[in-house]
Design an enzyme around this catalytic site. Sequence first.
Site, PDB file in Angstrom:
ATOM      1  N   CYS A  87      51.626  75.968   1.928  1.00 41.40           N
ATOM      2  CA  CYS A  87      51.574  77.427   1.740  1.00 41.40           C
ATOM      3  C   CYS A  87      52.825  78.082   2.315  1.00 41.40           C
ATOM      4  O   CYS A  87      53.006  78.136   3.535  1.00 41.40           O
ATOM      5  CB  CYS A  87      50.308  77.979   2.406  1.00 41.40           C
ATOM      6  SG  CYS A  87      50.245  79.771   2.517  1.00 41.40           S
ATOM      7  N   CYS A  90      52.248  81.143   4.611  1.00 38.92           N
ATOM      8  CA  CYS A  90      51.707  80.718   5.911  1.00 38.92           C
ATOM      9  C   CYS A  90      52.843  80.449   6.897  1.00 38.92           C
ATOM     10  O   CYS A  90      52.738  80.758   8.093  1.00 38.92           O
ATOM     11  CB  CYS A  90      50.862  79.455   5.757  1.00 38.92           C
ATOM     12  SG  CYS A  90      49.397  79.631   4.714  1.00 38.92           S
TER      13      CYS A  90
END
Length: 330
Positions: A87, A90
């Site tokens: 991700c 993230c």
Amino acid sequence: MTTLPPVPSGLRGAVDLSSLVNRPPAPAPGAPAAGSPGAPTPPDGGAPAASVAVPALVLDATDETFTQFLELSNTVPVIVDLWAEWCGPCKQLSPVLDKLVAEYGGRFVLAKVDVDANPQLTQAFQAQSIPAVAAVIGGRPVQLFVGALPEAQVRDVFEQVLELAAQNGVTGTAVVDGAPAGAGETPEPEPEPLPPHHQDAYDAIDRGDYDAAIAAYTTAIAQDPRDQLAVAGLAQVSLISRLQGASLADVRAEAAAAPTDVDAQLAVADLDVSGGHVDDAFDRVLTVFPSLDQEGKDAARKRLLEYFEIVGLDDPRVAAARRRLTMLLY
């Protein structure tokens, strides 16, 4: 305190603290003000707030170990960072969370949850998109936000979590290895710098200049149409810009008076998305879609595509809405 305002902290989801606000406040008089670092002793000279020993302020949490974080949350609020290695956003958000938890000197503990390795926690926190951030206060979960927010907005969320924690008697401090939290810790590495236009957009959002943020993201997309982070950022900040000065009562009244007016219905859908009522927003736009003329359908379709970016293209609600839109188009 009820819920956090939908803007600007409504990027990629809503901040919702309503699940705990009706609990009775802590009975102890003279509790310290939330967010005041250091001094846990009440002004009236009563017993100091509790402290709890932890191996570090930032810890990995798993399906098997999360019970200890529930117990810890009775003393100090636990921030939960749901992330995955693949991700990209993230990796932007996690260093911000690490930095702020260190700055607060033990007023929070950060629990990092790898969603790929911990399906039970992922389901428990209803993490349909990542990064997702929640809190646990007194053993109870509180949904915070989804997506990579700028540092200033995350700090605002932390302050309101501290306020809510104080209302529920969770006013303790975490200490590392028996020393004041943060003492002798190795500083977290600085996050990788953002691309220039992305940084310009974040800076503009921090100072409330949403037109400048829109311009920065638009420039980034013009230079690289495949820049999905810029596409999502543009959708998010455009939503924030449209919501500035909006009156909830007026917007909903206008939509009720004009059920086939595309602008009125899209304004309510904006409010729904900003408040986390994604299904309601999708249903509103798709329900009015067949009654619109071609210009109205184009506007509704464009707005839905923006919502898809805001919610996250991998969200199952987006997939369902996209299928419904395709059926209406063809």
